[in-house]
Design a protein around this motif. Structure first.
Motif, PDB file in Angstrom:
ATOM      1  N   PHE A  64       7.472   3.051  -6.125  1.00 29.35           N
ATOM      2  CA  PHE A  64       6.862   1.872  -5.512  1.00 29.35           C
ATOM      3  C   PHE A  64       6.907   0.670  -6.445  1.00 29.35           C
ATOM      4  CE2 PHE A  64       5.447   4.860  -2.372  1.00 29.35           C
ATOM      5  CZ  PHE A  64       5.454   4.092  -1.210  1.00 29.35           C
ATOM      6  N   ARG A  65       6.965   0.901  -7.730  1.00 30.31           N
ATOM      7  CA  ARG A  65       7.167  -0.224  -8.654  1.00 30.31           C
ATOM      8  C   ARG A  65       8.541  -0.851  -8.397  1.00 30.31           C
ATOM      9  NH1 ARG A  65       4.041  -0.862 -13.396  1.00 30.31           N
ATOM     10  NH2 ARG A  65       2.313   0.618 -13.549  1.00 30.31           N
TER      11      ARG A  65
ATOM     12  N   TRP B 159      11.095   7.973   5.596  1.00 27.98           N
ATOM     13  CA  TRP B 159      12.480   7.540   5.418  1.00 27.98           C
ATOM     14  C   TRP B 159      12.641   6.300   4.550  1.00 27.98           C
ATOM     15  CZ3 TRP B 159      10.265   5.281   9.858  1.00 27.98           C
ATOM     16  CH2 TRP B 159      10.531   3.927  10.044  1.00 27.98           C
ATOM     17  N   CYS B 160      11.603   5.518   4.379  1.00 25.47           N
ATOM     18  CA  CYS B 160      11.739   4.245   3.656  1.00 25.47           C
ATOM     19  C   CYS B 160      11.636   4.365   2.140  1.00 25.47           C
ATOM     20  CB  CYS B 160      10.671   3.254   4.135  1.00 25.47           C
ATOM     21  SG  CYS B 160      11.018   2.500   5.731  1.00 25.47           S
ATOM     22  N   VAL B 161      11.092   5.471   1.651  1.00 23.39           N
ATOM     23  CA  VAL B 161      10.758   5.570   0.225  1.00 23.39           C
ATOM     24  C   VAL B 161      11.845   6.313  -0.550  1.00 23.39           C
ATOM     25  CG1 VAL B 161       9.038   6.324  -1.450  1.00 23.39           C
ATOM     26  CG2 VAL B 161       8.320   5.607   0.849  1.00 23.39           C
ATOM     27  N   PRO B 162      12.526   5.621  -1.463  1.00 23.93           N
ATOM     28  CA  PRO B 162      13.523   6.296  -2.298  1.00 23.93           C
ATOM     29  C   PRO B 162      12.894   7.469  -3.047  1.00 23.93           C
ATOM     30  CG  PRO B 162      13.699   3.916  -2.543  1.00 23.93           C
ATOM     31  CD  PRO B 162      12.431   4.175  -1.776  1.00 23.93           C
ATOM     32  N   GLY B 163      13.603   8.571  -3.091  1.00 17.08           N
ATOM     33  CA  GLY B 163      13.072   9.764  -3.733  1.00 17.08           C
ATOM     34  C   GLY B 163      12.513  10.759  -2.746  1.00 17.08           C
ATOM     35  N   SER B 164      12.266  10.306  -1.512  1.00 18.16           N
ATOM     36  CA  SER B 164      11.814  11.229  -0.483  1.00 18.16           C
ATOM     37  C   SER B 164      12.999  12.003   0.061  1.00 18.16           C
ATOM     38  CB  SER B 164      11.152  10.445   0.659  1.00 18.16           C
ATOM     39  OG  SER B 164      10.983  11.255   1.798  1.00 18.16           O
ATOM     40  N   ALA B 165      12.769  13.272   0.371  1.00 19.40           N
ATOM     41  CA  ALA B 165      13.832  14.067   0.982  1.00 19.40           C
ATOM     42  C   ALA B 165      14.187  13.522   2.356  1.00 19.40           C
ATOM     43  CB  ALA B 165      13.407  15.526   1.085  1.00 19.40           C
ATOM     44  N   ALA B 166      13.280  12.759   2.965  1.00 19.55           N
ATOM     45  CA  ALA B 166      13.540  12.144   4.263  1.00 19.55           C
ATOM     46  C   ALA B 166      14.189  10.769   4.125  1.00 19.55           C
ATOM     47  CB  ALA B 166      12.230  12.011   5.041  1.00 19.55           C
ATOM     48  N   TYR B 167      14.399  10.308   2.890  1.00 17.57           N
ATOM     49  CA  TYR B 167      14.959   8.974   2.690  1.00 17.57           C
ATOM     50  C   TYR B 167      16.279   8.820   3.433  1.00 17.57           C
ATOM     51  CZ  TYR B 167      16.811   4.840   0.308  1.00 17.57           C
ATOM     52  OH  TYR B 167      17.342   3.603   0.024  1.00 17.57           O
TER      53      TYR B 167
ATOM     54  N   SER C 295       5.283 -12.901  -4.621  1.00 17.49           N
ATOM     55  CA  SER C 295       4.473 -12.390  -5.712  1.00 17.49           C
ATOM     56  C   SER C 295       3.781 -11.141  -5.190  1.00 17.49           C
ATOM     57  CB  SER C 295       3.451 -13.439  -6.161  1.00 17.49           C
ATOM     58  OG  SER C 295       4.108 -14.564  -6.717  1.00 17.49           O
ATOM     59  N   VAL C 296       4.100  -9.995  -5.778  1.00 14.16           N
ATOM     60  CA  VAL C 296       3.812  -8.707  -5.147  1.00 14.16           C
ATOM     61  C   VAL C 296       2.824  -7.871  -5.959  1.00 14.16           C
ATOM     62  CG1 VAL C 296       4.832  -6.621  -4.195  1.00 14.16           C
ATOM     63  CG2 VAL C 296       6.163  -8.745  -4.228  1.00 14.16           C
ATOM     64  N   LEU C 297       1.769  -7.436  -5.287  1.00 12.21           N
ATOM     65  CA  LEU C 297       0.764  -6.571  -5.882  1.00 12.21           C
ATOM     66  C   LEU C 297       0.904  -5.178  -5.276  1.00 12.21           C
ATOM     67  CD1 LEU C 297      -1.826  -6.577  -7.748  1.00 12.21           C
ATOM     68  CD2 LEU C 297      -3.142  -6.874  -5.626  1.00 12.21           C
ATOM     69  N   VAL C 298       1.193  -4.180  -6.125  1.00 18.12           N
ATOM     70  CA  VAL C 298       1.316  -2.789  -5.672  1.00 18.12           C
ATOM     71  C   VAL C 298       0.108  -2.040  -6.216  1.00 18.12           C
ATOM     72  CG1 VAL C 298       2.827  -0.785  -5.494  1.00 18.12           C
ATOM     73  CG2 VAL C 298       3.813  -3.046  -5.910  1.00 18.12           C
ATOM     74  N   ILE C 299      -0.732  -1.543  -5.343  1.00 20.04           N
ATOM     75  CA  ILE C 299      -2.051  -1.065  -5.777  1.00 20.04           C
ATOM     76  C   ILE C 299      -2.132   0.459  -5.884  1.00 20.04           C
ATOM     77  CG2 ILE C 299      -3.163  -3.117  -4.842  1.00 20.04           C
ATOM     78  CD1 ILE C 299      -3.617   0.171  -3.015  1.00 20.04           C
TER      79      ILE C 299
ATOM     80  N   ILE D  72       0.856  -1.183   0.000  1.00 11.54           N
ATOM     81  CA  ILE D  72       0.000   0.000   0.000  1.00 11.54           C
ATOM     82  C   ILE D  72       0.895   1.237   0.000  1.00 11.54           C
ATOM     83  CG2 ILE D  72      -1.887   1.202   1.143  1.00 11.54           C
ATOM     84  CD1 ILE D  72      -2.652  -1.618   0.381  1.00 11.54           C
ATOM     85  N   PRO D  73       0.865   2.033  -1.064  1.00 14.14           N
ATOM     86  CA  PRO D  73       1.737   3.218  -1.132  1.00 14.14           C
ATOM     87  C   PRO D  73       1.331   4.300  -0.136  1.00 14.14           C
ATOM     88  CG  PRO D  73       0.953   2.552  -3.316  1.00 14.14           C
ATOM     89  CD  PRO D  73       0.120   1.837  -2.309  1.00 14.14           C
ATOM     90  N   ASP D  74       2.158   5.326  -0.057  1.00  9.19           N
ATOM     91  CA  ASP D  74       1.860   6.480   0.770  1.00  9.19           C
ATOM     92  C   ASP D  74       0.811   7.358   0.090  1.00  9.19           C
ATOM     93  OD1 ASP D  74       3.200   8.099  -1.174  1.00  9.19           O
ATOM     94  OD2 ASP D  74       5.099   7.547  -0.273  1.00  9.19           O
ATOM     95  N   ILE D  75       0.608   8.558   0.617  1.00  8.24           N
ATOM     96  CA  ILE D  75      -0.490   9.406   0.150  1.00  8.24           C
ATOM     97  C   ILE D  75      -0.348   9.840  -1.307  1.00  8.24           C
ATOM     98  CG2 ILE D  75       0.528  11.614   0.859  1.00  8.24           C
ATOM     99  CD1 ILE D  75      -2.298  12.392   1.892  1.00  8.24           C
ATOM    100  N   VAL D  76       0.858   9.827  -1.861  1.00 13.89           N
ATOM    101  CA  VAL D  76       1.044  10.231  -3.254  1.00 13.89           C
ATOM    102  C   VAL D  76       0.689   9.093  -4.221  1.00 13.89           C
ATOM    103  CG1 VAL D  76       2.647  11.336  -4.880  1.00 13.89           C
ATOM    104  CG2 VAL D  76       2.784  11.861  -2.476  1.00 13.89           C
ATOM    105  N   GLY D  77       0.542   7.903  -3.721  1.00 13.26           N
ATOM    106  CA  GLY D  77       0.006   6.811  -4.521  1.00 13.26           C
ATOM    107  C   GLY D  77       1.016   5.995  -5.295  1.00 13.26           C
ATOM    108  N   LEU D  78       0.502   5.112  -6.139  1.00  9.60           N
ATOM    109  CA  LEU D  78       1.319   4.222  -6.965  1.00  9.60           C
ATOM    110  C   LEU D  78       2.082   5.034  -8.005  1.00  9.60           C
ATOM    111  CD1 LEU D  78       2.240   1.530  -8.167  1.00  9.60           C
ATOM    112  CD2 LEU D  78       0.028   1.377  -9.328  1.00  9.60           C
ATOM    113  N   ARG D  79       3.389   4.848  -8.001  1.00 12.72           N
ATOM    114  CA  ARG D  79       4.262   5.560  -8.924  1.00 12.72           C
ATOM    115  C   ARG D  79       5.555   4.746  -9.073  1.00 12.72           C
ATOM    116  NH1 ARG D  79       4.179   7.629  -3.907  1.00 12.72           N
ATOM    117  NH2 ARG D  79       6.049   8.510  -2.922  1.00 12.72           N
TER     118      ARG D  79
END
Length: 285
Positions: free
Chosen positions: A84-85, A256-264, A97-101, A74-81
């Protein structure tokens, strides 16, 4: 953990990286187009449509050559992008087997924000907050049940328990998924989750008696500083319900977990990733 706006404090304002840190940098990570064949890493990426009682959810699905336990991201508030792929592909290479919604499928297909998205701009914030505001506990429960059913019907998914992992707003959704499908959800992980504990009658932590899955909660240090009681109340709720759960504050800020975040924060993100894989190895059997 009381925060529900998923907005990390102290994010730099930059025309290319939003205040939340999910602007151009995040959108530019990964491949946005599904590959029709196995890639060099042995993983197939597919754009799929998941039927729900309210329509069809667009999603990305990653799988290898053999059946494997199913996992929902389940992505963060900005959604599937694309960011997250990439995370979905990485998890698939670990044997799942991974479903990213796309959590906003009722309104738009992913990605739901333009490449110029900047969280510092009120008009851009309005896009994602407007979409998030339309989500209710009812729609979340409908969707998470549909995701479980879809994975159970896929011939790329084994009969092992299913895992859910969520980021920011996704943390609370993971808890609801574990509560409404305790028969199938064997593990749930929340990373810098928002709104996990509150005074609201539908606060996610109150779902603990319905949860059978093993749970892991990674709390951002800045969220913990704002609401230090949250982690204690969350752990108590899990313990009182007999839920095996780990609640830990990470030395990193919200996002902090999401690549591309300034908090990464790569070291802490990798630590969280290792924790996630260990959880799934134990619980998805």
């Amino acid at each position: 953990m009381a925060r529900d706006d998923d907005t990390p404090p102290g994010i730099r304002h930059d025309p290319k990286i939003s205040r939340r840190g999910f602007g151009l940098a995040s959108l530019a990570i990964g491949s946005a187009v599904a590959a029709p064949a196995l890639a060099e890493d042995g993983i197939m990426e597919m754009d799929v449509s998941v039927p729900t009682p309210d329509g069809t959810c667009d999603a990305a699905f990653f799988h290898g050559k053999k059946k494997a336990p199913g996992v929902v991201i389940i992505p963060d508030i900005v959604g599937l992008r694309p960011a997250f792929r990439r995370m979905g592909r990485r998890l698939a290479t670990a044997g799942y087997s991974v479903l990213v919604i796309n959590p906003y499928y009722r309104d738009a297909k992913a990605p739901v924000v333009p490449e110029t998205f900047d969280f510092a701009k009120p008009e851009d914030r309005a896009i994602v907050f407007g979409l998030r505001g339309k989500m209710t506990t009812k729609t979340i429960d409908i969707d998470t049940a549909a995701f479980v059913d879809w994975l159970d019907k896929s011939h790329h998914v084994s009969k092992a328990k299913i895992g859910f992992t969520g980021y920011c707003m996704g943390g609370a959704i993971v808890m609801r998924a574990a509560a409404i499908r305790p028969d199938r959800v064997g593990a749930g992980a929340s990373w810098h989750g928002g709104g996990l504990v509150s005074a609201a009658p539908d606060s996610p932590h109150l779902l603990a008696p319905k949860i059978k899955a093993e749970m892991t909660f990674g709390v951002a240090q800045d969220d913990d500083a704002k609401y230090p009681e949250g982690k204690t109340l969350l752990k108590k709720a899990m313990d009182d319900a007999g839920v095996k759960a780990k609640v830990e504050v990470y030395k990193a800020n919200h996002g902090w977990c999401v690549p591309g975040s300034a908090a990464y924060n790569e070291p802490e993100a990798e630590r969280a990733w290792a924790e996630l894989l260990a959880l799934y190895k134990r619980a998805l059997v």
